[in-house]
Design a protein around this motif. Structure first.
Motif, PDB file in Angstrom:
ATOM      1  N   LEU A 115       0.832  -1.202   0.000  1.00 26.44           N
ATOM      2  CA  LEU A 115       0.000   0.000   0.000  1.00 26.44           C
ATOM      3  C   LEU A 115       0.869   1.256   0.000  1.00 26.44           C
ATOM      4  CD1 LEU A 115      -2.718   1.448   0.159  1.00 26.44           C
ATOM      5  CD2 LEU A 115      -2.600   1.216   2.657  1.00 26.44           C
ATOM      6  N   GLY A 116       1.944   1.247   0.769  1.00 29.23           N
ATOM      7  CA  GLY A 116       2.832   2.404   0.806  1.00 29.23           C
ATOM      8  C   GLY A 116       3.400   2.729  -0.556  1.00 29.23           C
ATOM      9  N   THR A 117       3.774   1.693  -1.307  1.00 28.48           N
ATOM     10  CA  THR A 117       4.283   1.901  -2.667  1.00 28.48           C
ATOM     11  C   THR A 117       3.183   2.402  -3.587  1.00 28.48           C
ATOM     12  OG1 THR A 117       5.970   0.187  -2.350  1.00 28.48           O
ATOM     13  CG2 THR A 117       5.388   0.760  -4.626  1.00 28.48           C
ATOM     14  N   MET A 118       2.000   1.842  -3.450  1.00 29.39           N
ATOM     15  CA  MET A 118       0.883   2.273  -4.294  1.00 29.39           C
ATOM     16  C   MET A 118       0.540   3.741  -4.051  1.00 29.39           C
ATOM     17  SD  MET A 118      -2.878   0.468  -4.700  1.00 29.39           S
ATOM     18  CE  MET A 118      -2.166  -1.002  -5.428  1.00 29.39           C
ATOM     19  N   LEU A 119       0.535   4.158  -2.799  1.00 32.42           N
ATOM     20  CA  LEU A 119       0.261   5.564  -2.504  1.00 32.42           C
ATOM     21  C   LEU A 119       1.389   6.466  -3.014  1.00 32.42           C
ATOM     22  CD1 LEU A 119      -1.209   5.335   1.125  1.00 32.42           C
ATOM     23  CD2 LEU A 119      -2.452   5.737  -1.015  1.00 32.42           C
ATOM     24  N   GLY A 120       2.618   5.969  -2.951  1.00 35.82           N
ATOM     25  CA  GLY A 120       3.723   6.738  -3.500  1.00 35.82           C
ATOM     26  C   GLY A 120       3.565   6.984  -4.990  1.00 35.82           C
ATOM     27  N   ILE A 121       3.144   5.949  -5.700  1.00 33.22           N
ATOM     28  CA  ILE A 121       2.890   6.093  -7.145  1.00 33.22           C
ATOM     29  C   ILE A 121       1.734   7.063  -7.373  1.00 33.22           C
ATOM     30  CG2 ILE A 121       2.159   4.894  -9.229  1.00 33.22           C
ATOM     31  CD1 ILE A 121       3.520   2.362  -8.047  1.00 33.22           C
ATOM     32  N   LYS A 122       0.686   6.913  -6.601  1.00 34.88           N
ATOM     33  CA  LYS A 122      -0.478   7.800  -6.736  1.00 34.88           C
ATOM     34  C   LYS A 122      -0.076   9.264  -6.639  1.00 34.88           C
ATOM     35  CE  LYS A 122      -4.534   9.316  -4.059  1.00 34.88           C
ATOM     36  NZ  LYS A 122      -5.448   8.995  -2.923  1.00 34.88           N
ATOM     37  N   HIS A 123       0.661   9.597  -5.597  1.00 32.51           N
ATOM     38  CA  HIS A 123       0.986  11.003  -5.369  1.00 32.51           C
ATOM     39  C   HIS A 123       2.098  11.494  -6.292  1.00 32.51           C
ATOM     40  CE1 HIS A 123      -1.821  11.842  -2.123  1.00 32.51           C
ATOM     41  NE2 HIS A 123      -1.653  10.577  -1.777  1.00 32.51           N
ATOM     42  N   ALA A 124       2.977  10.604  -6.706  1.00 39.80           N
ATOM     43  CA  ALA A 124       3.964  10.988  -7.722  1.00 39.80           C
ATOM     44  C   ALA A 124       3.258  11.333  -9.027  1.00 39.80           C
ATOM     45  CB  ALA A 124       4.961   9.853  -7.942  1.00 39.80           C
ATOM     46  N   PHE A 125       2.330  10.490  -9.446  1.00 37.14           N
ATOM     47  CA  PHE A 125       1.588  10.748 -10.683  1.00 37.14           C
ATOM     48  C   PHE A 125       0.822  12.066 -10.604  1.00 37.14           C
ATOM     49  CE2 PHE A 125       0.924   6.164 -12.476  1.00 37.14           C
ATOM     50  CZ  PHE A 125       2.277   6.083 -12.744  1.00 37.14           C
ATOM     51  N   ARG A 126       0.149  12.293  -9.493  1.00 42.10           N
ATOM     52  CA  ARG A 126      -0.653  13.513  -9.367  1.00 42.10           C
ATOM     53  C   ARG A 126       0.211  14.773  -9.417  1.00 42.10           C
ATOM     54  NH1 ARG A 126      -5.773  12.857  -5.242  1.00 42.10           N
ATOM     55  NH2 ARG A 126      -6.841  11.206  -6.410  1.00 42.10           N
ATOM     56  N   ALA A 127       1.400  14.676  -8.850  1.00 41.38           N
ATOM     57  CA  ALA A 127       2.285  15.846  -8.848  1.00 41.38           C
ATOM     58  C   ALA A 127       2.984  16.047 -10.187  1.00 41.38           C
ATOM     59  CB  ALA A 127       3.332  15.700  -7.744  1.00 41.38           C
ATOM     60  N   MET A 128       3.404  14.959 -10.831  1.00 40.69           N
ATOM     61  CA  MET A 128       4.271  15.044 -12.009  1.00 40.69           C
ATOM     62  C   MET A 128       3.531  15.142 -13.333  1.00 40.69           C
ATOM     63  SD  MET A 128       7.051  12.084 -11.054  1.00 40.69           S
ATOM     64  CE  MET A 128       7.982  12.080  -9.531  1.00 40.69           C
ATOM     65  N   ARG A 129       2.285  14.688 -13.385  1.00 42.68           N
ATOM     66  CA  ARG A 129       1.574  14.667 -14.660  1.00 42.68           C
ATOM     67  C   ARG A 129       1.282  16.092 -15.137  1.00 42.68           C
ATOM     68  NH1 ARG A 129      -4.294  12.409 -12.397  1.00 42.68           N
ATOM     69  NH2 ARG A 129      -4.798  14.259 -11.135  1.00 42.68           N
ATOM     70  N   PRO A 130       0.975  16.245 -16.420  1.00 45.47           N
ATOM     71  CA  PRO A 130       0.623  17.582 -16.924  1.00 45.47           C
ATOM     72  C   PRO A 130      -0.506  18.197 -16.095  1.00 45.47           C
ATOM     73  CG  PRO A 130       0.923  16.076 -18.745  1.00 45.47           C
ATOM     74  CD  PRO A 130       0.976  15.237 -17.494  1.00 45.47           C
ATOM     75  N   GLY A 131      -0.338  19.428 -15.689  1.00 44.71           N
ATOM     76  CA  GLY A 131      -1.330  20.102 -14.857  1.00 44.71           C
ATOM     77  C   GLY A 131      -1.124  19.904 -13.374  1.00 44.71           C
ATOM     78  N   GLY A 132      -0.216  18.989 -12.995  1.00 42.35           N
ATOM     79  CA  GLY A 132       0.087  18.781 -11.583  1.00 42.35           C
ATOM     80  C   GLY A 132       0.979  19.878 -11.045  1.00 42.35           C
ATOM     81  N   PRO A 133       1.162  19.958  -9.743  1.00 42.06           N
ATOM     82  CA  PRO A 133       1.963  21.034  -9.164  1.00 42.06           C
ATOM     83  C   PRO A 133       3.426  21.006  -9.585  1.00 42.06           C
ATOM     84  CG  PRO A 133       1.330  19.410  -7.494  1.00 42.06           C
ATOM     85  CD  PRO A 133       0.540  19.106  -8.712  1.00 42.06           C
ATOM     86  N   ALA A 134       3.939  19.839  -9.972  1.00 43.99           N
ATOM     87  CA  ALA A 134       5.289  19.773 -10.547  1.00 43.99           C
ATOM     88  C   ALA A 134       5.173  19.782 -12.071  1.00 43.99           C
ATOM     89  CB  ALA A 134       6.028  18.535 -10.052  1.00 43.99           C
ATOM     90  N   GLY A 135       4.408  18.852 -12.618  1.00 41.38           N
ATOM     91  CA  GLY A 135       3.902  18.961 -13.979  1.00 41.38           C
ATOM     92  C   GLY A 135       4.868  18.797 -15.134  1.00 41.38           C
ATOM     93  N   ARG A 136       6.030  18.160 -14.892  1.00 40.47           N
ATOM     94  CA  ARG A 136       6.948  17.996 -16.023  1.00 40.47           C
ATOM     95  C   ARG A 136       7.416  16.550 -16.184  1.00 40.47           C
ATOM     96  NH1 ARG A 136      12.124  21.525 -13.731  1.00 40.47           N
ATOM     97  NH2 ARG A 136      12.833  20.058 -12.123  1.00 40.47           N
ATOM     98  N   GLY A 137       6.565  15.602 -15.726  1.00 47.32           N
ATOM     99  CA  GLY A 137       6.928  14.198 -15.829  1.00 47.32           C
ATOM    100  C   GLY A 137       8.009  13.837 -14.840  1.00 47.32           C
ATOM    101  N   GLY A 138       8.559  12.650 -15.004  1.00 47.97           N
ATOM    102  CA  GLY A 138       9.612  12.237 -14.084  1.00 47.97           C
ATOM    103  C   GLY A 138       9.793  10.744 -14.057  1.00 47.97           C
ATOM    104  N   ALA A 139      10.222  10.241 -12.894  1.00 44.52           N
ATOM    105  CA  ALA A 139      10.500   8.815 -12.743  1.00 44.52           C
ATOM    106  C   ALA A 139      10.112   8.354 -11.350  1.00 44.52           C
ATOM    107  CB  ALA A 139      11.978   8.536 -12.985  1.00 44.52           C
TER     108      ALA A 139
END
Length: 264
Positions: A115-139
């Motif tokens: 679950l910890g890994t799944m939540l990490g992916i969730k919040h990474a995606f939300r931050a890094m995807r277009p329109g997210g607060p970081a919004g420039r992709g990533g890894a």
């Protein structure tokens, strides 16, 4: 040839205060990354971040808690203006025979490791995807284990959760691609490393009578490893740094064994 260079990248490492996480944080800082150590151990995490240099930082994070992830990611983006890499390293191992399975121990491993890994992916995606607060992709790099690829006694629950991390990694990579998030998702399978967790496993499997001594347990692992030795923290840290960098720009949805051949 692309060099292993993380200059300009903000990297959040869960379970980063000690063990493999500390090694990953140090290696990626040495490669130019701006490191955010994320851990429940506030004092140890803050001390490590300070030792890395003033451009690095610490955030309190309980990886099993969705609100804690929300706060940690928001603090990271606010303080550093970016989030480019998330390393889902936090994990726990409970040694027990299947006939002695304790449901609460299994639930703990499921919550932290999976679950910890799944939540990490969730919040990474939300931050890094277009329109997210970081919004420039990533890894995103998830830490599985050689336990996901071998049959070793007394770690059934741990093996099951780390196998889940492998499958989760591949689904996440596909979702990111299909939805245009621009986030690569990979995982590593570390072999046995003599961190506190690795030493504990040797002691406990010997205590269960599976080996004559902790030294014999370690010897059995080495015997199964073509490279003829245990892993070192730097072995794992270097692999994670590679996956976080542009040198791995076309590596996606992959599981990288860093186990000396033990799981082949």
């Amino acid at each position: 040839m692309t060099q292993i260079d993380l200059t300009g990248r903000t990297v959040l490492v869960t379970g980063g205060a000690q063990g493999l996480g500390e090694g990953m944080a140090r290696a990626m800082a040495d490669s130019g990354g701006r490191i955010v150590v994320a851990d429940l151990q506030d004092e140890a995490g803050a001390t490590l971040a300070k030792s890395l240099g003033e451009q690095h930082g610490f955030v309190h994070l309980d990886v099993t808690d969705d609100a804690s992830w929300t706060a940690a990611v928001a603090e990271t983006v606010e303080r550093f203006g970016a989030l480019d890499v998330v390393v889902n390293n936090a994990g726990v191992e409970v040694t027990q025979l299947l006939v002695d399975t304790e449901p609460d121990d299994v639930r703990r491993m499921l919550e932290i490791n999976l679950l910890g890994t799944m939540l990490g992916i969730k919040h990474a995606f939300r931050a890094m995807r277009p329109g997210g607060p970081a919004g420039r992709g990533g890894a995103v790099i998830n830490v599985s284990s050689v336990a996901a690829t071998i049959a070793f006694p007394a770690i059934a629950g741990y093996s099951a959760t780390k196998s889940g991390v492998d499958r989760l990694t591949r689904v996440a990579a596909m979702e990111s691609g299909k939805l245009g998030y621009g986030v690569r998702v990979n995982c590593v399978y570390p072999g046995l490393v003599p961190t506190a967790m690795g030493q504990k496993l040797a002691v406990e499997t010997a205590g269960l009578g599976l080996f004559e001594s902790p030294e014999a347990a370690v010897g059995a692992v080495v015997e199964l490893t073509p490279s003829g030795r245990l892993g070192e923290v730097a072995d794992i840290a270097d692999a994670v740094t590679f996956l976080a960098s542009d040198a791995a720009r076309f590596v996606n949805g992959a599981g990288l064994p860093v186990d000396g051949g033990m799981g082949m």
